[in-house]
Design a protein around this motif. Structure first.
Motif, PDB file in Angstrom:
ATOM      1  N   GLY A  75       0.824  -1.190   0.000  1.00 31.59           N
ATOM      2  CA  GLY A  75       0.000   0.000   0.000  1.00 31.59           C
ATOM      3  C   GLY A  75       0.868   1.255   0.000  1.00 31.59           C
ATOM      4  O   GLY A  75       0.388   2.336  -0.261  1.00 31.59           O
ATOM      5  N   LEU A  76       2.146   1.098   0.302  1.00 31.57           N
ATOM      6  CA  LEU A  76       3.058   2.239   0.312  1.00 31.57           C
ATOM      7  C   LEU A  76       4.189   2.098  -0.691  1.00 31.57           C
ATOM      8  O   LEU A  76       4.688   3.087  -1.206  1.00 31.57           O
ATOM      9  N   VAL A  77       4.612   0.876  -0.948  1.00 27.20           N
ATOM     10  CA  VAL A  77       5.753   0.667  -1.831  1.00 27.20           C
ATOM     11  C   VAL A  77       5.648  -0.704  -2.487  1.00 27.20           C
ATOM     12  O   VAL A  77       5.098  -1.632  -1.888  1.00 27.20           O
ATOM     13  N   THR A  78       6.123  -0.797  -3.707  1.00 27.09           N
ATOM     14  CA  THR A  78       6.220  -2.096  -4.348  1.00 27.09           C
ATOM     15  C   THR A  78       7.532  -2.180  -5.109  1.00 27.09           C
ATOM     16  O   THR A  78       8.013  -1.180  -5.640  1.00 27.09           O
ATOM     17  N   PHE A  79       8.103  -3.349  -5.124  1.00 23.15           N
ATOM     18  CA  PHE A  79       9.299  -3.608  -5.905  1.00 23.15           C
ATOM     19  C   PHE A  79       8.945  -4.332  -7.191  1.00 23.15           C
ATOM     20  O   PHE A  79       9.810  -4.830  -7.888  1.00 23.15           O
ATOM     21  N   GLY A  80       7.651  -4.396  -7.486  1.00 24.81           N
ATOM     22  CA  GLY A  80       7.208  -5.064  -8.702  1.00 24.81           C
ATOM     23  C   GLY A  80       7.089  -6.561  -8.496  1.00 24.81           C
ATOM     24  O   GLY A  80       7.170  -7.070  -7.376  1.00 24.81           O
ATOM     25  N   PRO A  81       6.894  -7.291  -9.574  1.00 23.02           N
ATOM     26  CA  PRO A  81       6.698  -8.738  -9.469  1.00 23.02           C
ATOM     27  C   PRO A  81       7.937  -9.468  -8.932  1.00 23.02           C
ATOM     28  O   PRO A  81       9.051  -9.265  -9.417  1.00 23.02           O
ATOM     29  N   VAL A  82       7.723 -10.286  -7.935  1.00 19.47           N
ATOM     30  CA  VAL A  82       8.799 -11.115  -7.378  1.00 19.47           C
ATOM     31  C   VAL A  82       9.394 -11.990  -8.473  1.00 19.47           C
ATOM     32  O   VAL A  82      10.603 -12.225  -8.523  1.00 19.47           O
ATOM     33  N   ALA A  83       8.548 -12.455  -9.382  1.00 22.23           N
ATOM     34  CA  ALA A  83       9.014 -13.347 -10.449  1.00 22.23           C
ATOM     35  C   ALA A  83      10.095 -12.692 -11.305  1.00 22.23           C
ATOM     36  O   ALA A  83      10.974 -13.381 -11.835  1.00 22.23           O
ATOM     37  N   GLY A  84      10.077 -11.374 -11.441  1.00 15.51           N
ATOM     38  CA  GLY A  84      11.119 -10.685 -12.187  1.00 15.51           C
ATOM     39  C   GLY A  84      12.481 -10.838 -11.522  1.00 15.51           C
ATOM     40  O   GLY A  84      13.505 -11.035 -12.193  1.00 15.51           O
ATOM     41  N   TYR A  85      12.492 -10.767 -10.209  1.00 15.82           N
ATOM     42  CA  TYR A  85      13.740 -10.966  -9.464  1.00 15.82           C
ATOM     43  C   TYR A  85      14.182 -12.425  -9.548  1.00 15.82           C
ATOM     44  O   TYR A  85      15.377 -12.705  -9.659  1.00 15.82           O
ATOM     45  N   LEU A  86      13.209 -13.331  -9.507  1.00 16.74           N
ATOM     46  CA  LEU A  86      13.541 -14.754  -9.659  1.00 16.74           C
ATOM     47  C   LEU A  86      14.147 -15.014 -11.037  1.00 16.74           C
ATOM     48  O   LEU A  86      15.110 -15.782 -11.161  1.00 16.74           O
ATOM     49  N   ALA A  87      13.612 -14.359 -12.062  1.00 13.91           N
ATOM     50  CA  ALA A  87      14.156 -14.520 -13.416  1.00 13.91           C
ATOM     51  C   ALA A  87      15.588 -13.989 -13.488  1.00 13.91           C
ATOM     52  O   ALA A  87      16.471 -14.640 -14.052  1.00 13.91           O
ATOM     53  N   ASP A  88      15.815 -12.822 -12.893  1.00 12.82           N
ATOM     54  CA  ASP A  88      17.168 -12.256 -12.887  1.00 12.82           C
ATOM     55  C   ASP A  88      18.139 -13.162 -12.133  1.00 12.82           C
ATOM     56  O   ASP A  88      19.276 -13.371 -12.573  1.00 12.82           O
ATOM     57  N   LEU A  89      17.689 -13.682 -10.999  1.00 11.86           N
ATOM     58  CA  LEU A  89      18.535 -14.602 -10.231  1.00 11.86           C
ATOM     59  C   LEU A  89      18.796 -15.879 -11.026  1.00 11.86           C
ATOM     60  O   LEU A  89      19.928 -16.378 -11.053  1.00 11.86           O
ATOM     61  N   ALA A  90      17.747 -16.417 -11.666  1.00 11.31           N
ATOM     62  CA  ALA A  90      17.913 -17.634 -12.469  1.00 11.31           C
ATOM     63  C   ALA A  90      18.940 -17.402 -13.576  1.00 11.31           C
ATOM     64  O   ALA A  90      19.828 -18.240 -13.793  1.00 11.31           O
ATOM     65  N   ASP A  91      18.838 -16.271 -14.266  1.00  6.22           N
ATOM     66  CA  ASP A  91      19.820 -15.946 -15.310  1.00  6.22           C
ATOM     67  C   ASP A  91      21.235 -15.918 -14.738  1.00  6.22           C
ATOM     68  O   ASP A  91      22.153 -16.496 -15.314  1.00  6.22           O
ATOM     69  N   ALA A  92      21.393 -15.235 -13.619  1.00  9.94           N
ATOM     70  CA  ALA A  92      22.718 -15.102 -13.005  1.00  9.94           C
ATOM     71  C   ALA A  92      23.274 -16.445 -12.541  1.00  9.94           C
ATOM     72  O   ALA A  92      24.483 -16.644 -12.523  1.00  9.94           O
ATOM     73  N   LEU A  93      22.372 -17.356 -12.188  1.00 10.75           N
ATOM     74  CA  LEU A  93      22.779 -18.688 -11.729  1.00 10.75           C
ATOM     75  C   LEU A  93      22.865 -19.694 -12.869  1.00 10.75           C
ATOM     76  O   LEU A  93      23.178 -20.863 -12.643  1.00 10.75           O
TER      77      LEU A  93
END
Length: 157
Positions: free
Chosen positions: A119-137
Protein backbone atom coordinates in the motif's frame (compact mmCIF):
# COMPACT_ATOMS: atom_id res chain seq x y z
CA UNK A 1 -3.43 10.72 1.51
CA UNK A 2 -3.58 7.09 0.44
CA UNK A 3 -4.83 8.00 -3.05
CA UNK A 4 -1.35 9.43 -3.60
CA UNK A 5 0.37 6.22 -2.55
CA UNK A 6 -2.01 4.11 -4.63
CA UNK A 7 -1.19 6.21 -7.70
CA UNK A 8 2.54 5.84 -7.03
CA UNK A 9 2.18 2.07 -6.62
CA UNK A 10 0.27 1.69 -9.88
CA UNK A 11 2.83 3.76 -11.76
CA UNK A 12 5.69 1.74 -10.24
CA UNK A 13 4.01 -1.59 -10.99
CA UNK A 14 3.46 -0.40 -14.55
CA UNK A 15 7.15 0.38 -15.01
CA UNK A 16 6.61 4.14 -15.27
CA UNK A 17 9.54 4.88 -12.97
CA UNK A 18 9.93 8.63 -13.56
CA UNK A 19 6.28 9.32 -12.87
CA UNK A 20 6.31 6.88 -9.96
CA UNK A 21 9.27 8.66 -8.34
CA UNK A 22 7.43 11.99 -8.54
CA UNK A 23 4.27 10.40 -7.16
CA UNK A 24 6.20 8.79 -4.28
CA UNK A 25 7.77 12.15 -3.40
CA UNK A 26 4.33 13.80 -3.43
CA UNK A 27 2.87 11.02 -1.28
CA UNK A 28 5.77 11.24 1.19
CA UNK A 29 5.07 14.94 1.74
CA UNK A 30 1.50 14.05 2.66
CA UNK A 31 2.60 11.25 5.00
CA UNK A 32 4.84 13.44 7.19
CA UNK A 33 3.73 13.71 10.81
CA UNK A 34 1.52 10.63 10.65
CA UNK A 35 3.00 9.27 13.85
CA UNK A 36 3.93 6.07 12.00
CA UNK A 37 7.66 5.60 12.58
CA UNK A 38 8.16 3.21 9.67
CA UNK A 39 6.52 5.65 7.27
CA UNK A 40 8.34 8.73 8.49
CA UNK A 41 11.76 7.09 8.77
CA UNK A 42 13.02 6.10 5.36
CA UNK A 43 9.97 4.85 3.45
CA UNK A 44 10.56 7.42 0.66
CA UNK A 45 14.14 6.19 0.27
CA UNK A 46 12.92 2.59 0.17
CA UNK A 47 10.25 3.46 -2.39
CA UNK A 48 12.79 5.23 -4.59
CA UNK A 49 15.18 2.29 -4.20
CA UNK A 50 12.39 0.11 -5.59
CA UNK A 51 12.71 2.20 -8.75
CA UNK A 52 16.50 1.80 -8.84
CA UNK A 53 17.29 5.15 -7.20
CA UNK A 54 19.43 4.95 -4.06
CA UNK A 55 20.40 8.56 -3.42
CA UNK A 56 17.77 9.42 -0.80
CA UNK A 57 18.26 8.52 2.87
CA UNK A 58 16.29 5.36 3.53
CA UNK A 59 16.79 5.30 7.30
CA UNK A 60 16.56 1.79 8.71
CA UNK A 61 16.44 0.30 5.21
CA UNK A 62 19.93 1.63 4.28
CA UNK A 63 21.75 -1.67 4.92
CA UNK A 64 19.71 -3.22 2.08
CA UNK A 65 19.49 -0.16 -0.20
CA UNK A 66 23.27 0.32 -0.14
CA UNK A 67 24.84 -2.75 1.48
CA UNK A 68 28.41 -2.62 2.68
CA UNK A 69 30.79 -5.55 2.48
CA UNK A 70 28.11 -8.01 3.58
CA UNK A 71 24.44 -8.21 2.73
CA UNK A 72 22.49 -8.34 6.01
CA UNK A 73 19.78 -10.83 6.87
CA UNK A 74 16.29 -9.35 6.76
CA UNK A 75 13.78 -9.23 9.59
CA UNK A 76 10.72 -11.40 8.91
CA UNK A 77 8.19 -8.59 8.65
CA UNK A 78 5.87 -7.00 6.07
CA UNK A 79 8.82 -5.66 4.07
CA UNK A 80 10.69 -8.97 3.88
CA UNK A 81 10.22 -9.31 0.12
CA UNK A 82 11.31 -5.70 -0.45
CA UNK A 83 14.56 -6.34 1.40
CA UNK A 84 15.00 -9.66 -0.40
CA UNK A 85 14.62 -7.89 -3.76
CA UNK A 86 17.33 -5.45 -2.72
CA UNK A 87 19.44 -8.40 -1.58
CA UNK A 88 18.90 -10.08 -4.97
CA UNK A 89 20.10 -6.95 -6.78
CA UNK A 90 23.20 -6.68 -4.59
CA UNK A 91 24.00 -10.40 -4.85
CA UNK A 92 23.74 -10.35 -8.65
CA UNK A 93 25.83 -7.18 -8.85
CA UNK A 94 28.52 -8.79 -6.69
CA UNK A 95 28.33 -12.21 -8.32
CA UNK A 96 27.67 -13.72 -4.87
CA UNK A 97 26.33 -17.17 -5.81
CA UNK A 98 25.72 -18.21 -2.19
CA UNK A 99 23.54 -15.13 -1.56
CA UNK A 100 21.80 -15.59 -4.94
CA UNK A 101 20.90 -19.20 -4.09
CA UNK A 102 19.67 -18.20 -0.62
CA UNK A 103 17.51 -15.30 -1.80
CA UNK A 104 16.12 -17.34 -4.72
CA UNK A 105 14.82 -19.96 -2.27
CA UNK A 106 13.42 -17.29 0.06
CA UNK A 107 11.60 -15.46 -2.76
CA UNK A 108 10.24 -18.58 -4.46
CA UNK A 109 7.06 -18.91 -2.31
CA UNK A 110 6.08 -15.35 -3.32
CA UNK A 111 6.71 -15.88 -7.07
CA UNK A 112 3.18 -14.86 -8.11
CA UNK A 113 3.05 -11.69 -5.99
CA UNK A 114 4.15 -8.10 -6.06
CA UNK A 115 7.08 -7.60 -3.72
CA UNK A 116 5.95 -5.52 -0.74
CA UNK A 117 2.70 -4.47 -2.32
CA UNK A 118 2.05 -2.94 1.10
CA UNK A 119 0.00 0.00 0.00
CA UNK A 120 3.06 2.24 0.31
CA UNK A 121 5.75 0.67 -1.83
CA UNK A 122 6.22 -2.10 -4.35
CA UNK A 123 9.30 -3.61 -5.90
CA UNK A 124 7.21 -5.06 -8.70
CA UNK A 125 6.70 -8.74 -9.47
CA UNK A 126 8.80 -11.12 -7.38
CA UNK A 127 9.01 -13.35 -10.45
CA UNK A 128 11.12 -10.68 -12.19
CA UNK A 129 13.74 -10.97 -9.46
CA UNK A 130 13.54 -14.75 -9.66
CA UNK A 131 14.16 -14.52 -13.42
CA UNK A 132 17.17 -12.26 -12.89
CA UNK A 133 18.54 -14.60 -10.23
CA UNK A 134 17.91 -17.63 -12.47
CA UNK A 135 19.82 -15.95 -15.31
CA UNK A 136 22.72 -15.10 -13.01
CA UNK A 137 22.78 -18.69 -11.73
CA UNK A 138 22.63 -20.15 -15.25
CA UNK A 139 19.13 -21.57 -14.80
CA UNK A 140 16.09 -21.29 -17.10
CA UNK A 141 14.23 -18.02 -16.52
CA UNK A 142 11.49 -17.83 -19.18
CA UNK A 143 8.79 -19.20 -16.86
CA UNK A 144 9.56 -16.49 -14.28
CA UNK A 145 9.66 -13.74 -16.92
CA UNK A 146 6.21 -14.75 -18.16
CA UNK A 147 4.83 -14.86 -14.62
CA UNK A 148 6.32 -11.42 -13.92
CA UNK A 149 4.60 -10.06 -17.03
CA UNK A 150 1.24 -11.48 -15.90
CA UNK A 151 1.59 -10.11 -12.37
CA UNK A 152 2.59 -6.66 -13.65
CA UNK A 153 -0.34 -6.60 -16.10
CA UNK A 154 -2.73 -7.54 -13.32
CA UNK A 155 -1.33 -4.86 -11.00
CA UNK A 156 -1.93 -2.08 -13.54
CA UNK A 157 -5.69 -2.59 -13.40
Amino acid sequence: MFDSTDRALRLAAGGRTGEAASAYRHAAERLDNTGMWGVEQGILGLALASLGESTVDSGPYMPWVRPGDTIPESPRDLLLEARLCLTARAAIERGDRVAMERVFELLLPAAGELAAGSGLVTFGPVAGYLADLADALGRPSAEYRELARKVATSARR
